[in-house]
Design a protein around this motif. Structure first.
Motif, mmCIF file in Angstrom:
data_model
loop_
_atom_site.group_PDB
_atom_site.id
_atom_site.type_symbol
_atom_site.label_atom_id
_atom_site.label_comp_id
_atom_site.label_asym_id
_atom_site.label_seq_id
_atom_site.Cartn_x
_atom_site.Cartn_y
_atom_site.Cartn_z
ATOM 1 N N TYR A 133 -8.510 48.204 51.097
ATOM 2 C CA TYR A 133 -9.182 48.671 49.881
ATOM 3 C C TYR A 133 -10.504 47.928 49.799
ATOM 4 O O TYR A 133 -10.536 46.736 49.505
ATOM 5 N N ALA A 134 -11.585 48.631 50.102
ATOM 6 C CA ALA A 134 -12.912 48.027 50.063
ATOM 7 C C ALA A 134 -13.600 48.427 48.768
ATOM 8 O O ALA A 134 -13.569 49.603 48.371
ATOM 9 N N SER A 135 -14.207 47.476 48.119
ATOM 10 C CA SER A 135 -14.918 47.753 46.883
ATOM 11 C C SER A 135 -15.903 48.899 47.091
ATOM 12 O O SER A 135 -16.612 48.954 48.088
ATOM 13 N N SER A 136 -15.930 49.800 46.114
ATOM 14 C CA SER A 136 -16.864 50.922 46.185
ATOM 15 C C SER A 136 -18.194 50.562 45.531
ATOM 16 O O SER A 136 -18.985 51.437 45.195
ATOM 17 N N HIS A 137 -18.446 49.277 45.387
ATOM 18 C CA HIS A 137 -19.722 48.793 44.862
ATOM 19 C C HIS A 137 -20.580 48.348 46.046
ATOM 20 O O HIS A 137 -20.279 47.355 46.704
#
Length: 161
Positions: free
Chosen positions: A9-13
């Protein structure tokens, strides 16, 4: 092939979180027979799809909002606190639904662990799946939101995760 899954789960920021994850994912794909489930924002995953194309069907992508991150004022690097708090409140209202949807997708797969940079969605998914949860980051959003003096309600929710 043992068909164990590693759920990322990679930050979507922004793209820094995704590029850090891609270096790790690439190494894992080259040195193990694990399969990768990669959840992140649409823009971040579009980059990952190109970068990891040579690994074909060993990577499954899920385009979701994993984070709010920071919200800046238009044409500025200054954080827009009221807009950020509004977006975070909306995002937090959907946490349970987002986590439940992810758990429904992953619960029947042999997931070895969840690796998160540093999405609260990913952390909660790992907890609900009962698998090892690994966080990779040089900060947490809780720390960022504390520094910015956001609402204690928001900070407390992040702190609990």
């Amino acid at each position: 092939m043992n068909n164990k899954w590693l759920a990322f789960y990679a930050s979507s920021h922004g793209f820094g979180h995704m590029t850090r994850c891609l270096a790790i994912i690439e190494e894992l794909l080259e040195t193990t027979d694990h399969l990768i489930y990669l959840a992140s924002g649409t823009y971040q995953n579009s980059f990952a799809r190109v970068y990891l194309a040579r690994f074909g069907d060993r990577v499954t992508y899920r385009d979701i909002r994993t984070e709010v991150g920071l919200v800046n004022k238009d044409n500025s690097l200054q954080v827009d606190i009221p807009r950020l708090e509004h977006e975070l409140t909306d995002f937090m209202a959907g946490w349970d639904t987002a986590v439940a949807a992810e758990v429904a997708i992953l619960r029947d797969l042999p997931v070895a662990c969840v690796i998160s940079d540093i999405s609260v969605i990913g952390i909660q998914v790992g907890e609900q799946l009962g698998v090892r949860n690994i966080g990779i980051a040089n900060f947490t959003w809780c720390e960022q939101y504390e520094f910015l003096g956001l609402s204690e309600t928001i900070i407390d929710r992040f702190r609990k995760v």
